[in-house]
Structures are given as structure tokens and as C-alpha cells.
Design an enzyme around this catalytic site. Structure first.
Site, PDB file in Angstrom:
ATOM      1  CB  VAL A   1      35.406  35.859  43.474  1.00  0.00           C
ATOM      2  CG1 VAL A   1      34.902  35.108  42.256  1.00  0.00           C
ATOM      3  CG2 VAL A   1      35.886  34.871  44.525  1.00  0.00           C
ATOM      4  CG  HIS A   2      33.312  41.478  40.532  1.00  0.00           C
ATOM      5  ND1 HIS A   2      32.674  40.971  39.423  1.00  0.00           N
ATOM      6  CD2 HIS A   2      33.235  42.817  40.409  1.00  0.00           C
ATOM      7  CE1 HIS A   2      32.219  41.951  38.684  1.00  0.00           C
ATOM      8  NE2 HIS A   2      32.537  43.098  39.244  1.00  0.00           N
ATOM      9  CB  ALA A   3      39.203  41.829  41.822  1.00  0.00           C
TER      10      ALA A   3
ATOM     11  CG  ASP B   1      34.556  37.902  36.920  1.00  0.00           C
ATOM     12  OD1 ASP B   1      34.340  38.897  37.637  1.00  0.00           O
ATOM     13  OD2 ASP B   1      33.875  37.622  35.925  1.00  0.00           O
TER      14      ASP B   1
END
Lengths: 103, 100
Positions: free
Chosen positions: A75-77, A79
Site C-alpha cells: 500500500v505504501h509503495a 501511495d
């Protein structure tokens, strides 16, 4: 380190670098250094494309059915990828504004 | 004993790197303290660091971090090394900058 985890870190690193390049391009334009600003955008694009390629690899894996599931890291990647894309759009506009201010 | 601080946007990717660096430090028998924080906590948590390493996503704030933490070395981690989460390479980079 597991495959998809490594891919996530590679994406985060590459598009994160792109994000920094785009923001640094604005900083260069702020200093009146427009040729450096343009170079920074180019460097950012190269880094972004690397991240994008790694991301496409993950999409293809998912499409071929190897369900790895969503976790916070991926998810961080995602975003960071969208953040980098957004910053490029804004950076180009900011550079234009700074150009207008000196002319 | 040197204090190494890693900064990134949320502390997520750097906390993994801290683990890898601690493993590498153990193998090298190099005593150090390694911690990761978001850049927003630089002033409160990193001001006493010997060296502060920035993740690629926050490299653009290098000048500000240098201002806010004047007693620390501040450097950006190379994109490829960070992407591989190569704890050993980051540790060697930090040691080199610290002159060790």
C-alpha cells in the site's frame, strides 16, 4: 527477502527518488536555475520509470493469478507512486510560475 | 558508540532497513545504535545522532534536516542500495562517512 516484498522496496525506493527529484526541481527553479530544474525532472522521470516497471511486474503477477494479498508495505509503495506522479505535475506548474516571476 | 538515525516519510521502509543494518553490524562486530523515525521527528529524536541517513523519498529535505540537526552528519542513501534493503551496504556507507 520474499519476492513481492523486495519488489515493494524497489518501487518505494525508485518512485521515492523520483518524488525527491521533482521537489528538488522546484527548489532549483526557486533559485532561478531553470536548466538544472529541467535536468532534475529528467532524472526524476528515469527513476520513476524504473519504479513503474517493477510495479507493472507485480500487476502482471497478480493478473496471472498468483494472489499475494495486500499488505501495508505494498500500500505504501502504491501511495509513493501516486505521490511521485502528482508531484511531477505540480513541479512542472511551479517551474512555469517561477519562470514567469523572473521575466 | 555511534548513533545512526534513518529518516523517511513514515518510518515504514526505514524500520526494515534498521533490522538489516543491525544484523550486518552484529556480523561485523561493530557497536552502534540504529533507529528510524519519520522526518517530522528529526528535531526531537535525531538531533543527537552522529549521522542521519535519509531515504530517497525524503532526500529533498536534506538542507532542512542539516539546519535542524547541525551537530549531525546528514546524507542521502543511494536508491539502489535502499531498494535492495541492503543493510550491510548502508552500514558501510555510514561508517565511511563517519570516518570509521
Amino acid at each position: 527477502m520474499e519476492g513481492s516484498e523486495l519488489a515493494a522496496f524497489q518501487i518505494i525506493s525508485a518512485v521515492g527518488t523520483a518524488r525527491s527529484c521533482y521537489i528538488e526541481a522546484i527548489q532549483k527553479a526557486k533559485q532561478g536555475n531553470f536548466s538544472e530544474a529541467e535536468k532534475m525532472i529528467g532524472t526524476g522521470d528515469d527513476a520513476f520509470n524504473e519504479g513503474h516497471a517493477a510495479h507493472t511486474g507485480l500487476l502482471q503477477e497478480e493478473a496471472s493469478g498468483s494472489e499475494k494479498g495486500i499488505n501495508l508495505l505494498i500500500v505504501h509503495a502504491e501511495d509513493q507512486l501516486m505521490s511521485a506522479e502528482g508531484f511531477k505535475i505540480i513541479a512542472l506548474e511551479f517551474i512555469d510560475v517561477y519562470k514567469k516571476l523572473v521575466h | 558508540m555511534k548513533k545512526i538515525v534513518l529518516l523517511c516519510a513514515s518510518g515504514m521502509s526505514t524500520s526494515m532497513l534498521v533490522k538489516k543494518m543491525e544484523e550486518a553490524a552484529k556480523k561485523l562486530a561493530y557497536e552502534c545504535e540504529i533507529a528510524a523515525y519519520p522526518t517530522s521527528e528529526a528535531k526531537t529524536k535525531a538531533a543527537d545522532a552522529d549521522i542521519i541517513l535519509l531515504g530517497p523519498q525524503v532526500r529533498f529535505s536534506l538542507p532542512q534536516i542539516r539546519e535542524v540537526c547541525p551537530n549531525s552528519l546528514v546524507e542521502a542513501v543511494d536508491m539502489r542500495i535502499y531498494g535492495r534493503m541492503d543493510g550491510k551496504a548502508v552500514l558501510e556507507f555510514a561508517k565511511e562517512k563517519l570516518g570509521e
